[in-house]
Design an enzyme around this catalytic site. Structure first.
Site, PDB file in Angstrom:
ATOM      1  N   PRO A  54      29.712 -26.763  30.938  1.00 25.39           N
ATOM      2  CA  PRO A  54      29.493 -26.143  29.624  1.00 25.39           C
ATOM      3  C   PRO A  54      29.577 -27.185  28.509  1.00 25.39           C
ATOM      4  CG  PRO A  54      31.726 -25.726  30.386  1.00 25.39           C
ATOM      5  CD  PRO A  54      31.023 -26.431  31.507  1.00 25.39           C
ATOM      6  N   GLY A  55      28.669 -27.117  27.583  1.00 26.93           N
ATOM      7  CA  GLY A  55      28.705 -28.004  26.422  1.00 26.93           C
ATOM      8  C   GLY A  55      28.537 -27.200  25.158  1.00 26.93           C
ATOM      9  N   ARG A 114      16.827 -28.968  14.602  1.00 27.43           N
ATOM     10  CA  ARG A 114      16.545 -27.981  15.647  1.00 27.43           C
ATOM     11  C   ARG A 114      15.477 -26.965  15.234  1.00 27.43           C
ATOM     12  NH1 ARG A 114      19.850 -24.662  17.482  1.00 27.43           N
ATOM     13  NH2 ARG A 114      19.131 -24.711  19.636  1.00 27.43           N
ATOM     14  N   CYS A 136      11.265 -35.596   2.804  1.00 31.52           N
ATOM     15  CA  CYS A 136       9.881 -35.595   2.347  1.00 31.52           C
ATOM     16  C   CYS A 136       8.973 -35.123   3.483  1.00 31.52           C
ATOM     17  CB  CYS A 136       9.500 -37.000   1.878  1.00 31.52           C
ATOM     18  SG  CYS A 136       7.927 -37.057   1.009  1.00 31.52           S
ATOM     19  N   TYR A 180      24.339 -30.034  19.362  1.00 28.90           N
ATOM     20  CA  TYR A 180      22.996 -30.563  19.164  1.00 28.90           C
ATOM     21  C   TYR A 180      22.596 -30.675  17.696  1.00 28.90           C
ATOM     22  CZ  TYR A 180      22.999 -29.499  24.077  1.00 28.90           C
ATOM     23  OH  TYR A 180      23.345 -29.433  25.397  1.00 28.90           O
TER      24      TYR A 180
END
Length: 441
Positions: free
Chosen positions: A295-296, A334, A365, A394
């Site tokens: 698990p992360g 993400r 930009c 992440y």
């Protein structure tokens, strides 16, 4: 938000995390700011650890998946919680070793590990390396021979289980860049190849079926297919795996489309994995292997929030309202990568009624520099403090200095105290590795 004891709205109507008012955090540390709830991280590590200890007689190990969030502090916490880690680069490995994390509890992953990374791992006696190519098996065998040791390895296998998750983060399909497929025979070929290597000690197999998985049946099917593969290899080659690593991928809450997970939900998932493992090994008359899970995201994802300060507010009549923040795709790419959905809150006005739907835009930009789309907030004003939830995994890991913006600092909060775990960058840090050739001086 997925409210808990350490993440709530306080008596001032402000968002609070780890006993700290987020408005005070923004004032003290500045924004954008990654904030991590230490208690939640430890609670999640203990949920996985205790479930294996209680239901599988401790015959296994939780490995924190470093790619979700890697820094010195997280490895110290993992060591204190008596779990292992998996790493996927020399940099992650170096970070873990730099704080004295036990090398025998480190598992090294990656589909294209560099030779210098493998050499560094073998030199530092990393416990287990996950083989992901024939070339890697050759290099590892030679390195182990040169160091006069037998390197423990497991092989990454694609069992053919396709979890219900985003196509961009599938990892167990037959066309995946990871692992060896059972269906096309390549898994059997690599097993025979590794068994013939004199300085490699094959311990077992690894699989990872995807990310953001809420369907427990996917994990159970993976167990069944992997045990069937173990049985087939035992019958053909007389080798029975001592270790089975079932990877990670346990889903978390990001927004209203996701189920709000409780710690008991993760216990139920691991319980199902263990029950399936016991039943399937008994059916094939195999020993129960040492169980590894990775698990992360589910350990650090909901433990993290990001705080921003609202800058300009721009309304395009009849189309949408943009709320610009002092962060963006440089610290959370993400949405740009996956169109990931988040829930947001004005942390300084947390009890106010949401009256508008807005798009949260970053300062880069790039027209695609978006953090959240069509989210509900009270009438936003310049200077508001915005919190985006479930950014612990992440986000920092994928952050960059795009447009030469700073990668934000990170703090750890617990029991009303807050300290840096990643310090702020400076302009000097941005140009530190720049150089000007002599002919341009």
């Amino acid at each position: 938000m997925n409210e808990r004891d350490t993440l709530k709205i306080n008596s001032k109507g402000h968002l609070e995390i780890g006993g700290k008012d987020t408005v005070d955090l923004a004032e003290e540390f500045g924004t954008p700011l990654y904030v991590f709830d230490e208690k939640h991280i430890r609670d999640m590590m203990s949920v996985y650890r205790n479930t294996i200890n209680d239901e599988y007689d401790g015959n296994g190990l939780v490995l924190y998946a470093s790619k979700a969030f890697s820094c010195k502090a997280i490895y110290r916490i993992a060591a204190q919680e008596n779990i292992g880690v998996d790493v996927v680069s020399g940099g992650e490995l170096y970070t873990a070793l730099s704080v004295g994390f036990p090398a025998d509890k480190i598992y090294f992953h990656g589909n294209n590990k560099l030779f210098k990374e493998l050499a560094y791992a073998v030199k530092n006696k990393v416990g287990t390396i996950v083989v992901d190519s024939f070339k890697e098996a050759d290099e590892l065998n030679e390195l182990a021979k040169n160091h006069h040791l037998h390197q423990n390895v497991i092989i990454r296998i694609n069992p053919g289980v396709e979890a219900h998750t985003h196509a961009y983060i599938q990892t167990a399909r037959s066309d995946s860049k990871f692992g060896f497929s059972v269906s096309d025979g390549s898994a059997e070929k690599i097993v025979k190849y590794v068994l013939d290597k004199k300085n490699l000690a094959l311990k077992g197999f690894h699989c990872h079926i995807g990310s953001q998985i809420f369907e427990n049946e996917s994990f159970i099917l993976a167990v069944q297919k992997m045990v069937a593969f173990i049985a087939e290899i035992k019958q053909k080659y007389g080798f029975e795996a001592d270790v089975l690593n079932l990877g990670g991928g346990f889903g978390i809450w990001y927004n209203s489309e996701d189920p709000k997970q409780k710690t008991t939900d993760y216990q139920i998932t691991v319980h199902g994995i263990i029950a399936a493992l016991k039943e399937t090994t008994a059916r094939y008359k195999l020993k129960q292997p040492y169980l590894l899970i990775e698990p992360g995201r589910s350990i650090v994802g909901e433990a993290g929030i990001t705080l921003y300060t609202v800058g300009s507010v721009k309304e395009i009549a009849g189309i949408k309202k943009y709320v610009a923040i002092d962060g963006g795709m440089f610290e959370n790419p993400r949405y740009a990568l996956y169109q990931s959905k988040y829930e947001v809150l004005l942390a300084n006005r947390a009890n106010e009624k949401c009256t508008e739907r807005v798009t949260v835009a970053g300062k880069c930009c790039e027209s695609g520099d978006i953090i959240a789309v069509d989210v509900a907030v009270p009438n936003p004003q310049s200077g508001d403090i915005m919190a985006v939830f479930s950014t612990g995994a992440y986000n920092y890991s994928m952050a960059s200095n795009y447009n030469r913006n700073f990668v934000p600092p990170a703090i750890l909060v617990k029991d009303g105290k807050a300290e840096y775990i990643i310090k702020p960058q400076t302009y000097e840090d941005i140009v530190r590795n720049d150089t000007v050739p002599d002919y341009l001086k």
